[in-house]
Write a protein that holds these residues in place. Sequence first.
Motif, short mmCIF file in Angstrom:
data_model
loop_
_atom_site.label_atom_id
_atom_site.label_comp_id
_atom_site.label_asym_id
_atom_site.label_seq_id
_atom_site.Cartn_x
_atom_site.Cartn_y
_atom_site.Cartn_z
N TYR A 1 1.26 10.92 5.53
CA TYR A 1 2.38 10.46 4.69
C TYR A 1 2.33 11.12 3.31
O TYR A 1 3.34 11.65 2.83
CB TYR A 1 2.33 8.94 4.56
CG TYR A 1 3.39 8.38 3.65
CD1 TYR A 1 4.71 8.30 4.05
CD2 TYR A 1 3.05 7.92 2.38
CE1 TYR A 1 5.68 7.79 3.21
CE2 TYR A 1 4.01 7.40 1.54
CZ TYR A 1 5.33 7.33 1.95
OH TYR A 1 6.28 6.82 1.11
N VAL A 2 1.17 11.10 2.67
CA VAL A 2 1.04 11.67 1.32
C VAL A 2 1.26 13.18 1.35
O VAL A 2 1.94 13.73 0.47
CB VAL A 2 -0.33 11.32 0.73
CG1 VAL A 2 -0.56 12.09 -0.57
CG2 VAL A 2 -0.44 9.83 0.48
N SER A 3 0.71 13.86 2.35
CA SER A 3 0.86 15.32 2.43
C SER A 3 2.32 15.71 2.61
O SER A 3 2.81 16.63 1.94
CB SER A 3 0.02 15.87 3.59
OG SER A 3 -1.35 15.63 3.38
N VAL A 4 3.01 15.03 3.52
CA VAL A 4 4.42 15.34 3.76
C VAL A 4 5.26 15.00 2.54
O VAL A 4 6.14 15.78 2.13
CB VAL A 4 4.92 14.58 5.01
CG1 VAL A 4 6.43 14.75 5.16
CG2 VAL A 4 4.21 15.08 6.26
N LEU A 5 5.01 13.84 1.94
CA LEU A 5 5.79 13.43 0.77
C LEU A 5 5.58 14.39 -0.39
O LEU A 5 6.54 14.74 -1.11
CB LEU A 5 5.40 12.01 0.36
CG LEU A 5 6.20 11.39 -0.79
CD1 LEU A 5 7.68 11.33 -0.44
CD2 LEU A 5 5.68 9.99 -1.12
N THR A 6 4.35 14.84 -0.59
CA THR A 6 4.07 15.82 -1.65
C THR A 6 4.82 17.12 -1.40
O THR A 6 5.46 17.67 -2.31
CB THR A 6 2.56 16.11 -1.73
OG1 THR A 6 1.85 14.90 -1.99
CG2 THR A 6 2.27 17.11 -2.84
N SER A 7 4.76 17.61 -0.19
CA SER A 7 5.41 18.88 0.14
C SER A 7 6.92 18.79 0.00
O SER A 7 7.57 19.66 -0.61
CB SER A 7 5.04 19.28 1.57
OG SER A 7 3.65 19.38 1.73
N VAL A 8 7.50 17.73 0.54
CA VAL A 8 8.96 17.54 0.45
C VAL A 8 9.38 17.32 -0.99
O VAL A 8 10.40 17.85 -1.45
CB VAL A 8 9.40 16.35 1.34
CG1 VAL A 8 10.87 16.04 1.12
CG2 VAL A 8 9.14 16.68 2.82
N GLY A 9 8.59 16.54 -1.73
CA GLY A 9 8.91 16.27 -3.13
C GLY A 9 8.94 17.54 -3.97
O GLY A 9 9.86 17.74 -4.78
N GLU B 1 0.83 -1.21 0.00
CA GLU B 1 0.00 0.00 0.00
C GLU B 1 0.86 1.26 0.00
O GLU B 1 0.59 2.21 -0.73
CB GLU B 1 -0.93 0.00 1.21
CG GLU B 1 -2.07 -0.98 1.12
CD GLU B 1 -2.93 -0.98 2.38
OE1 GLU B 1 -2.58 -0.25 3.32
OE2 GLU B 1 -3.94 -1.71 2.42
N TYR B 2 1.92 1.24 0.81
CA TYR B 2 2.78 2.43 0.88
C TYR B 2 3.63 2.59 -0.37
O TYR B 2 3.96 3.71 -0.77
CB TYR B 2 3.65 2.38 2.14
CG TYR B 2 2.92 2.93 3.35
CD1 TYR B 2 2.92 4.28 3.63
CD2 TYR B 2 2.19 2.09 4.19
CE1 TYR B 2 2.24 4.80 4.72
CE2 TYR B 2 1.49 2.59 5.28
CZ TYR B 2 1.52 3.95 5.54
OH TYR B 2 0.82 4.46 6.61
N ILE B 3 4.01 1.48 -0.99
CA ILE B 3 4.73 1.57 -2.27
C ILE B 3 3.84 2.23 -3.32
O ILE B 3 4.27 3.13 -4.06
CB ILE B 3 5.17 0.17 -2.75
CG1 ILE B 3 6.30 -0.35 -1.85
CG2 ILE B 3 5.65 0.22 -4.20
CD1 ILE B 3 6.70 -1.78 -2.15
N MET B 4 2.55 1.80 -3.39
CA MET B 4 1.63 2.38 -4.35
C MET B 4 1.35 3.85 -4.04
O MET B 4 1.27 4.69 -4.94
CB MET B 4 0.31 1.59 -4.35
CG MET B 4 0.45 0.14 -4.81
SD MET B 4 1.17 0.00 -6.46
CE MET B 4 -0.10 0.78 -7.44
N LEU B 5 1.22 4.16 -2.74
CA LEU B 5 1.03 5.55 -2.34
C LEU B 5 2.22 6.42 -2.75
O LEU B 5 2.05 7.54 -3.24
CB LEU B 5 0.83 5.64 -0.82
CG LEU B 5 -0.57 5.40 -0.27
CD1 LEU B 5 -0.53 5.41 1.25
CD2 LEU B 5 -1.56 6.43 -0.78
#
Length: 274
Positions: free
Chosen positions: A86-94, A13-17
């Motif tokens: 997780y998605v919010s932080v990853l988007t912002s950092v990305g 699930e986290y890989i797909m996310l």
Amino acid sequence: MEVKSKIGQTVLEYIMLTLATLVLVVGVYVFKFPNNFSFGGVTGISVILGAVLPYSPAWFTFVINMVLLVIGFIFLGKSFGIKTVYVSVLTSVGLSLCEKLFPMDGPLTNQPVLELIFAIVLPAVSAAIAMILKKYTSFNIGMALFIVDLAITIAACMVFDIETGLFSFVGLMAKTLVIDGTIENVNLCKYFTIITDSPDDIVLFIHNELGKGATTFKAEGSFTHKQKYVILTVLKRGQAVELRNYIKLNHGKDTFIMITNSSEIIGKGFRGLN
């Protein structure tokens, strides 16, 4: 074995996310930000703020996402979900990393329509706002997103030129249709109305093989005046295929089936009243 299975499912699930979020980041940074496409969401309002204040859209995205996470935890508590964080932080950092590693001074091409298409195909969804609006109003997720995004798009028309505003409106409409269609398909179920002479083994198949319930009652054919039985049941799409094939193989001649699509099934085994 069960623990390993759960761990494997969580990892997948986290890989797909992660993959989905990285695609989102590329779409926003490469196509949305340089063209000032502002058709809603956190990234949409970040584009507007980046044009009127001395900070980049990526920086505003990071700040707004962090604020929304705090608001989300205040209003939704534990139900806000670690995956949303997780998605919010990853988007912002990305987006921040893209800005530092691959700085862009302008659009990738001179074809705004082409870039608009890619900006729509790789959409940014303001998940935290939609969740809060859904919890405290009667709007569905698609409508909640549309209201928030429409306000942002109108603001974009005031900040940028008419051409950019029109492109943003086109992007908003396309994005809303995609989101509504996706939500509808995720919740889609099949409602069966089965008219048959011998209901027992069909009901047993529904119970034992599909793990679902059914309702049966007697009826009378209007033409023959013979006694019939009507079976009502609701299944997921995969289960619907199994039941249809079973009836076709075993009751093809004496059974009439009506299958209706439904995305709003409320009750045990489907969606709760709350």
